[in-house]
Design a protein around this motif. Structure first.
Motif, PDB file in Angstrom:
ATOM      1  N   VAL A  21       0.835  -1.208   0.000  1.00  0.00           N
ATOM      2  CA  VAL A  21       0.000   0.000   0.000  1.00  0.00           C
ATOM      3  C   VAL A  21       0.870   1.258   0.000  1.00  0.00           C
ATOM      4  N   LEU A  22       1.924   1.271   0.799  1.00  0.00           N
ATOM      5  CA  LEU A  22       2.811   2.438   0.802  1.00  0.00           C
ATOM      6  C   LEU A  22       3.505   2.597  -0.550  1.00  0.00           C
ATOM      7  N   GLU A  23       3.877   1.508  -1.174  1.00  0.00           N
ATOM      8  CA  GLU A  23       4.489   1.588  -2.503  1.00  0.00           C
ATOM      9  C   GLU A  23       3.495   2.105  -3.546  1.00  0.00           C
ATOM     10  N   VAL A  24       2.226   1.731  -3.409  1.00  0.00           N
ATOM     11  CA  VAL A  24       1.183   2.265  -4.297  1.00  0.00           C
ATOM     12  C   VAL A  24       1.092   3.777  -4.121  1.00  0.00           C
ATOM     13  N   LEU A  25       1.096   4.234  -2.868  1.00  0.00           N
ATOM     14  CA  LEU A  25       1.016   5.680  -2.618  1.00  0.00           C
ATOM     15  C   LEU A  25       2.262   6.411  -3.107  1.00  0.00           C
ATOM     16  N   ASP A  26       3.427   5.792  -2.947  1.00  0.00           N
ATOM     17  CA  ASP A  26       4.665   6.398  -3.446  1.00  0.00           C
ATOM     18  C   ASP A  26       4.622   6.559  -4.963  1.00  0.00           C
ATOM     19  N   ALA A  27       4.145   5.532  -5.663  1.00  0.00           N
ATOM     20  CA  ALA A  27       4.034   5.604  -7.125  1.00  0.00           C
ATOM     21  C   ALA A  27       3.019   6.665  -7.534  1.00  0.00           C
ATOM     22  N   LEU A  60      -4.073   1.958   5.305  1.00  0.00           N
ATOM     23  CA  LEU A  60      -4.117   3.406   5.102  1.00  0.00           C
ATOM     24  C   LEU A  60      -4.274   4.139   6.429  1.00  0.00           C
ATOM     25  N   ASP A  61      -5.102   3.589   7.310  1.00  0.00           N
ATOM     26  CA  ASP A  61      -5.281   4.188   8.637  1.00  0.00           C
ATOM     27  C   ASP A  61      -3.968   4.177   9.411  1.00  0.00           C
ATOM     28  N   ALA A  62      -3.282   3.049   9.414  1.00  0.00           N
ATOM     29  CA  ALA A  62      -2.001   2.943  10.124  1.00  0.00           C
ATOM     30  C   ALA A  62      -0.955   3.878   9.524  1.00  0.00           C
ATOM     31  N   LEU A  63      -0.905   3.948   8.199  1.00  0.00           N
ATOM     32  CA  LEU A  63       0.066   4.821   7.540  1.00  0.00           C
ATOM     33  C   LEU A  63      -0.220   6.288   7.831  1.00  0.00           C
ATOM     34  N   ALA A  64      -1.479   6.665   7.841  1.00  0.00           N
ATOM     35  CA  ALA A  64      -1.837   8.060   8.139  1.00  0.00           C
ATOM     36  C   ALA A  64      -1.511   8.407   9.592  1.00  0.00           C
ATOM     37  N   ARG A  65      -1.842   7.511  10.515  1.00  0.00           N
ATOM     38  CA  ARG A  65      -1.533   7.770  11.935  1.00  0.00           C
ATOM     39  C   ARG A  65      -0.028   7.873  12.167  1.00  0.00           C
ATOM     40  N   ALA A  66       0.764   7.131  11.391  1.00  0.00           N
ATOM     41  CA  ALA A  66       2.220   7.143  11.544  1.00  0.00           C
ATOM     42  C   ALA A  66       2.877   8.311  10.804  1.00  0.00           C
ATOM     43  N   GLY A  67       2.079   9.059  10.029  1.00  0.00           N
ATOM     44  CA  GLY A  67       2.630  10.186   9.295  1.00  0.00           C
ATOM     45  C   GLY A  67       3.273   9.820   7.972  1.00  0.00           C
ATOM     46  N   LEU A  68       3.002   8.621   7.471  1.00  0.00           N
ATOM     47  CA  LEU A  68       3.552   8.192   6.187  1.00  0.00           C
ATOM     48  C   LEU A  68       2.579   8.433   5.030  1.00  0.00           C
ATOM     49  N   ALA A  69       1.336   8.732   5.349  1.00  0.00           N
ATOM     50  CA  ALA A  69       0.316   9.017   4.352  1.00  0.00           C
ATOM     51  C   ALA A  69      -0.579  10.114   4.898  1.00  0.00           C
ATOM     52  N   ARG A  70      -1.307  10.724   4.003  1.00  0.00           N
ATOM     53  CA  ARG A  70      -2.233  11.792   4.388  1.00  0.00           C
ATOM     54  C   ARG A  70      -3.562  11.537   3.709  1.00  0.00           C
ATOM     55  N   CYS A  71      -4.622  11.710   4.454  1.00  0.00           N
ATOM     56  CA  CYS A  71      -5.972  11.585   3.923  1.00  0.00           C
ATOM     57  C   CYS A  71      -6.531  12.984   3.723  1.00  0.00           C
ATOM     58  N   ILE A  72      -7.024  13.246   2.527  1.00  0.00           N
ATOM     59  CA  ILE A  72      -7.729  14.509   2.301  1.00  0.00           C
ATOM     60  C   ILE A  72      -9.162  14.161   1.934  1.00  0.00           C
ATOM     61  N   GLU A  73     -10.091  14.968   2.386  1.00  0.00           N
ATOM     62  CA  GLU A  73     -11.501  14.683   2.174  1.00  0.00           C
ATOM     63  C   GLU A  73     -12.213  15.906   1.613  1.00  0.00           C
ATOM     64  N   PRO A  74     -12.050  16.168   0.308  1.00  0.00           N
ATOM     65  CA  PRO A  74     -12.738  17.306  -0.278  1.00  0.00           C
ATOM     66  C   PRO A  74     -14.254  17.098  -0.232  1.00  0.00           C
ATOM     67  N   ALA A  75     -14.987  18.121   0.152  1.00  0.00           N
ATOM     68  CA  ALA A  75     -16.441  18.024   0.283  1.00  0.00           C
ATOM     69  C   ALA A  75     -17.065  17.515  -1.002  1.00  0.00           C
ATOM     70  N   GLY A  76     -17.946  16.526  -0.869  1.00  0.00           N
ATOM     71  CA  GLY A  76     -18.662  15.990  -2.017  1.00  0.00           C
ATOM     72  C   GLY A  76     -17.868  14.989  -2.845  1.00  0.00           C
ATOM     73  N   HIS A  77     -16.659  14.657  -2.417  1.00  0.00           N
ATOM     74  CA  HIS A  77     -15.810  13.716  -3.145  1.00  0.00           C
ATOM     75  C   HIS A  77     -15.321  12.647  -2.169  1.00  0.00           C
ATOM     76  N   PRO A  78     -14.966  11.473  -2.672  1.00  0.00           N
ATOM     77  CA  PRO A  78     -14.452  10.437  -1.768  1.00  0.00           C
ATOM     78  C   PRO A  78     -13.112  10.857  -1.165  1.00  0.00           C
ATOM     79  N   ALA A  79     -12.824  10.314   0.010  1.00  0.00           N
ATOM     80  CA  ALA A  79     -11.522  10.553   0.635  1.00  0.00           C
ATOM     81  C   ALA A  79     -10.442  10.082  -0.315  1.00  0.00           C
ATOM     82  N   ARG A  80      -9.338  10.793  -0.317  1.00  0.00           N
ATOM     83  CA  ARG A  80      -8.208  10.452  -1.174  1.00  0.00           C
ATOM     84  C   ARG A  80      -6.957  10.392  -0.309  1.00  0.00           C
TER      85      ARG A  80
END
Length: 160
Positions: A21-27, A60-80
């Motif tokens: 999953v982290l490699e997917v996000l890196d790519a 994704l939850d673990a990566l975001a909590r660890a600071g290796l990923a970030r979740c953004i949630e634009p209104a009206g759109h799925p979380a990215r």
């Protein structure tokens, strides 16, 4: 530093799903993409077919909590999700197609904005989303309407 080393440096076990999953996000970062969970799961399954959607959510939850990923949630759109973390950047989001693009903050270090009243909070970050239309969607909105074939036939009849 390997992906496994990055996970361990943040106190996470380097499981195969987390690595993938982290490699997917890196790519995706290299391609300038911000991925919804479904797309992360699809891409993760290309490398690890047995990974479940729930496992991807957990990663994704673990990566975001660890600071290796970030979740953004634009209104009206799925979380990215994105792997660009630890800097002070914001996002441009297309109102029509949802395309999301990073934009550097012009004001410096986080938080780059300060509320008029903090209500006792220690403000650490300001999240800014700029909304508009991407070049492709703008072109669709400004293009002249395409005539339907039956309109052309009617116009030919009027000319006679």
């Amino acid at each position: 530093m390997t992906t496994a080393d990055r996970l361990r440096a943040e106190g996470l076990r380097a499981t195969r799903p987390r690595i993938v999953v982290l490699e997917v996000l890196d790519a995706a970062r290299a391609a300038g993409e911000h991925l919804p969970v479904a797309l992360v799961a699809d891409r993760a399954r290309a490398a690890l077919p047995s990974v479940s959607t729930q496992a991807v959510y957990d990663c994704l939850d673990a990566l975001a909590r660890a600071g290796l990923a970030r979740c953004i949630e634009p209104a009206g759109h799925p979380a990215r999700y994105e792997a660009r973390v630890g800097d002070n950047h914001h996002h441009l989001v297309c109102r029509d197609c949802g395309r999301t693009v990073d934009v550097d903050c012009t004001s410096g270090h986080a938080p780059c904005l300060a509320p008029s009243d903090t209500a006792g909070f220690a403000v650490e970050e300001a999240e800014v989303v700029f909304w508009g239309r991407c070049p492709q969607c703008r072109a669709l909105h400004t293009a002249p309407p395409i005539a339907r074939p039956e309109q052309h036939a009617a116009e030919r009849e009027e000319v006679r």
